[in-house]
Design an enzyme around this catalytic site. Structure first.
Site, short mmCIF file in Angstrom:
data_model
loop_
_atom_site.label_atom_id
_atom_site.label_comp_id
_atom_site.label_asym_id
_atom_site.label_seq_id
_atom_site.Cartn_x
_atom_site.Cartn_y
_atom_site.Cartn_z
N ARG A 61 -14.63 -6.43 -0.24
CA ARG A 61 -14.01 -6.03 1.04
C ARG A 61 -13.43 -4.61 0.90
O ARG A 61 -12.79 -4.28 -0.08
CB ARG A 61 -12.90 -7.02 1.38
CG ARG A 61 -12.13 -6.70 2.65
CD ARG A 61 -10.78 -6.13 2.34
NE ARG A 61 -9.97 -5.93 3.54
CZ ARG A 61 -8.88 -5.17 3.58
NH1 ARG A 61 -8.48 -4.54 2.51
NH2 ARG A 61 -8.20 -5.04 4.69
N THR A 91 0.86 -1.19 0.00
CA THR A 91 0.00 0.00 0.00
C THR A 91 0.89 1.23 0.00
O THR A 91 1.98 1.21 0.57
CB THR A 91 -0.86 -0.02 1.28
OG1 THR A 91 -1.77 -1.10 1.18
CG2 THR A 91 -1.62 1.27 1.50
N ASP A 130 -8.86 -0.12 5.26
CA ASP A 130 -8.72 1.14 6.02
C ASP A 130 -8.28 2.32 5.17
O ASP A 130 -8.55 3.47 5.51
CB ASP A 130 -7.67 0.95 7.11
CG ASP A 130 -6.30 0.63 6.49
OD1 ASP A 130 -6.16 -0.47 5.93
OD2 ASP A 130 -5.41 1.50 6.51
N1 ASP Z 1 -4.07 -1.51 4.78
C1 ASP Z 1 -4.34 -2.12 3.51
C2 ASP Z 1 -5.71 -2.77 3.54
O1 ASP Z 1 -6.04 -3.39 4.53
C3 ASP Z 1 -3.32 -3.13 3.10
C4 ASP Z 1 -1.87 -2.81 3.39
O2 ASP Z 1 -1.55 -1.72 3.84
O3 ASP Z 1 -1.01 -3.65 3.12
O4 ASP Z 1 -6.42 -2.70 2.57
#
Ligand code: ASP
Length: 296
Positions: A191, A163, A194
């Site tokens: 889904r 991310t 955050d």
């Molecule tokens: N936080 C991101 C999510 O849950 C994934 C990540 O940061 O690796 O969609």
């Protein structure tokens, strides 16, 4: 004259892997390219909100990171992306979730902020808005990399790997934050993580701007980015102290990997993470650049 500006980015936090070790220099190159671009814009007088968007776009275009091109695949092998952007001075935000085919979801989040009266638009509606505003679209194959296909086949614990996020303070002392992701590998279709939730994976006000990465479900329930801002406002914590607090002293023992980057209105930069690595880079008010993947 040297300007009082600061910028930090992340490219995901989590466990180490042979793939990351093998490509660590590619990741560092991508981080360096993005941070230098963002810093250059700031030094030319660009506003924090424009800089965080432009910097995240570069990371979205880089297939090594899990955002835009190179996004994680859901259980059905499809890409659904989330992004959010927030202006700490205006307390305005834009967010999108379950986005397909939009080359730069962060641009779409900014579009929501600027051209609609809403904060968050999902799915088909988000795609419609992108079309109305003539944002660049790409076919599904553009987003899918061999690496993400391999990760889905591995069927290990869901992992996002990369991310991206950016926080910045411009020469006026204004703050902004942006976060963009392909989510977690192997998630159920639909889904939402955050990254696109204001207050959880992305938040900015007059005191601080934060962008998070890691297990989204945990970041959502702990409302991490907003918590940092509140600890600074109500407990007078400094930005690094507040980030360390939310990462290390949460109400519940942390069952997953989480990382955060923040900047305060003096340009002080904070990184905090509870896992083996967080891809990250910053250029502080003195002009010092840091580019790291592992703990130092
Ligand atoms: N936080 C991101 C999510 O849950 C994934 C990540 O940061 O690796 O969609």
């Amino acid at each position: 004259m040297k300007k009082n500006i600061a910028i930090a980015i992340h490219g995901g936090a989590g466990q180490d892997s042979p793939y990351i070790r093998e490509h660590v220099n590619d990741y560092k190159k991508g981080l360096k390219e993005a941070i230098e671009h963002g810093h250059k814009l700031l030094s030319k007088g660009a506003k924090a909100i424009d800089v965080v968007e432009a910097t995240v776009r570069i990371l979205e275009d880089n297939p090594f990171f899990n955002a835009g091109r190179g996004s994680a695949l859901n259980r059905e092998g499809e890409v659904e992306m989330d992004a959010a952007i927030m202006d700490g001075k205006l307390l305005m935000a834009g967010a999108v979730s379950m986005v397909r085919n939009v080359k730069n979801p962060i641009e779409l989040a900014r579009t929501v902020m600027h051209y609609t009266k809403h904060v968050h638009i999902a799915g088909e509606g988000a795609l419609k808005l992108a079309k109305i505003r003539n944002l660049e679209l790409q076919p599904n194959e553009y987003f899918i990399t061999d690496h993400q296909r391999d990760l889905l086949l591995e069927e290990t614990t869901p992992t996002g790997h990369g991310t991206v996020g950016c926080v910045a303070m411009d020469e006026f002392g204004h703050l902004a934050a942006a976060t963009s992701t392909g989510g977690l590998t192997g998630s159920l279709p639909g889904r939402v993580g955050d990254s696109c939730l204001v207050g959880a994976g992305c938040y900015a006000n007059e005191l601080s701007a934060s962008s998070c990465t890691g297990e989204g479900e945990l970041i959502i329930t702990s409302v991490i980015a907003h918590k940092v801002a509140m600890l600074m406002e109500l407990k007078n914590m400094r930005v690094q102290e507040a980030c360390d607090y939310v990462i290390r002293n949460m109400e519940n023992p942390i069952p997953g990997d989480v990382g955060i980057i923040s900047v305060d209105n003096k340009g002080r930069i904070a990184f905090s993470f509870n896992c083996q690595r967080m891809h990250r880079a910053s250029i502080d008010t003195s002009g010092k650049m840091v580019v790291e993947v592992y703990n130092v």
